[in-house]
Design an enzyme around this catalytic site. Sequence first.
Site, PDB file in Angstrom:
ATOM      1  CB  CYS A  25      -1.753   5.126   8.623  1.00 60.54           C
ATOM      2  SG  CYS A  25      -3.342   4.340   8.922  1.00 60.54           S
ATOM      3  CB  THR A  78      -0.911   0.038   1.239  1.00 56.45           C
ATOM      4  OG1 THR A  78      -0.090   0.076   2.414  1.00 56.45           O
ATOM      5  CG2 THR A  78      -1.813  -1.186   1.287  1.00 56.45           C
ATOM      6  CB  CYS A 106      -3.037   4.344  13.311  1.00 53.73           C
ATOM      7  SG  CYS A 106      -1.571   4.426  12.261  1.00 53.73           S
ATOM      8  CE1 TYR A 127      15.476  22.922  40.051  1.00 56.74           C
ATOM      9  CE2 TYR A 127      15.414  25.245  39.460  1.00 56.74           C
ATOM     10  CZ  TYR A 127      14.771  24.099  39.895  1.00 56.74           C
ATOM     11  OH  TYR A 127      13.425  24.137  40.164  1.00 56.74           O
ATOM     12  CD1 TRP A 165      22.218  22.785  43.913  1.00 55.47           C
ATOM     13  CD2 TRP A 165      21.186  24.622  43.141  1.00 55.47           C
ATOM     14  NE1 TRP A 165      20.870  22.598  44.058  1.00 55.47           N
ATOM     15  CE2 TRP A 165      20.203  23.709  43.596  1.00 55.47           C
ATOM     16  CE3 TRP A 165      20.770  25.841  42.623  1.00 55.47           C
ATOM     17  CZ2 TRP A 165      18.830  23.985  43.542  1.00 55.47           C
ATOM     18  CZ3 TRP A 165      19.399  26.121  42.555  1.00 55.47           C
ATOM     19  CH2 TRP A 165      18.440  25.204  43.016  1.00 55.47           C
ATOM     20  CG  ASP A 196      19.619  20.075  46.192  1.00 56.81           C
ATOM     21  OD1 ASP A 196      19.299  21.253  46.038  1.00 56.81           O
ATOM     22  OD2 ASP A 196      18.866  19.222  46.711  1.00 56.81           O
ATOM     23  CB  CYS A 222      -2.401   0.789  12.760  1.00 58.21           C
ATOM     24  SG  CYS A 222      -3.572   1.304  11.474  1.00 58.21           S
ATOM     25  NE  ARG A 262      -0.992   7.057   0.389  1.00 57.43           N
ATOM     26  CZ  ARG A 262      -0.908   5.994  -0.386  1.00 57.43           C
ATOM     27  NH1 ARG A 262       0.264   5.657  -0.917  1.00 57.43           N
ATOM     28  NH2 ARG A 262      -1.973   5.255  -0.623  1.00 57.43           N
ATOM     29  NE  ARG A 275      -6.826  -9.545   6.772  1.00 52.74           N
ATOM     30  CZ  ARG A 275      -7.301 -10.272   5.773  1.00 52.74           C
ATOM     31  NH1 ARG A 275      -8.178  -9.721   4.937  1.00 52.74           N
ATOM     32  NH2 ARG A 275      -6.915 -11.517   5.607  1.00 52.74           N
TER      33      ARG A 275
END
Length: 483
Positions: A38, A3, A41, A393, A389, A409, A11, A36, A14
């Site tokens: 779907c 396809t 889904c 962070y 420190w 820390d 998905c 390409r 089938r």
Amino acid sequence: KTTGIYCRPICPARTPYRQNVTFFPTAAAAQEAGFRPCLRCRPETAPNVGAWRGTSNTVSRALALIEGGALDDGDVEALAERLGVGARQLRRLFQEHLGASPNAVAQTRRVLLAKQLIHDTRLPMAQVAMASGFNSLRRFNATFRSLYRRPPSALRRAKARPEPASTIVLTLAYKPPYDWDAMTGFLAARAIPGIELVEPWRYRRAFSLDNAPGSVEVVHEPDDRRLRVTVHARNIASLTGIVARVRRVFDLGADPEAIAAHLAKDETLAPLIAARPGLRLPGAWDGFEMAVRAIVGQQITIAGARHLLGKLAAAYGEPIGDGGLTHLFPRPERLAEADIAALGMPGARGRAIAALARVAAERPDLFERAESLERGIEKLTALPGIGEWTAQYIAMRLLREPDAFPHGDIGLLRAVAQDGARPKPLVLLARAEAWWPWRAYAAQHLWTEDFGARSKAKPAKERTHETMARRTRIADRDLADRL
């Protein structure tokens, strides 16, 4: 293969015969191979999670820049230069880890975002093209015709009146589990009054992006494993930057199962991860704002820092009116010459923020990710008011460095203490080597545990009585001194 369509593993269509199926590491690799997306889904709504994460810092940094639009106006050579590597090396790394070139990754990001906007909104096609990063409507139409063999308008399932271009609602998926309560609790404790509003079920904030004000609302939809994001923005072209920031703040790119499996090997971390399997690393919206937050919060409580930041926003932020959001965070130019110490913070800290604002006003790229964690920390500690420190962070929350670790820390040292004895910072740093490359997530688990332990240490009534007794002792001592 029969396809020419690529789908998500979940998905509902089938399942084809195994000999007719091939697998790709990323959507970009599938599209570059000629497949390409779907229509059933909808792979554009899948969480952006890759098994390679943590193995290539250069690719991780490149993807963060591409997500923010680095290749919408620039080229691969400029991107490679920002990362400190050659363009040829960058292309090789992308092929190795993603199976696609940087340009293919950027093009896939544009196409999938555009397809999501076509499905989820009623924006005119010209606005969809602009919001998803296409430079022209003609290129947008040509890309969709080539990929989907139909014009973009044919993908819109129902006809309706276009929505205002200033309002966009879209969804962002994540890989479960997700500890939403911990995320909103963290953000609520640090929310700047007037700029952010955090409730158990939603997060709202005001922002300015590309010199255009706006606001964003994020709501958790746990049944669908996604966040619903409502954006109000005058400049629709800034949507890619807004989406990148939402993903950063809520850490939507994390793979919690992979992180937990690695960190749970440590006997101290294992029970913490079992208790909070979906704990994420809260991110930051803006670089300058995050740096100011970190400097203001040095050596004071979270509540105290929040109060001072609220005063800073009210005094120097641009006023707005958006349902409880009253101000934008002050621009660097506004704070560069301001007397910030007059708001009630130490003079040295106020001068440090003003000096930082002057540097940030001159260098818009000041808080971009560097080519390595070490180089990023070195770059940050060279700024006014930022020590080791604070730099670690900022690297955790803003630069999304998963291995950043502020080993000095006090909260981390408390959390790993044994029999009341806290280890030395260098001892903790050596122990944390085994947590690479997820030390930042280990720190978040330890902070969460330390905060919870201290909150439960004493009943509220007992804490209140102790505080009153302490105040009485201080008052008695002051009175004795005067006598």
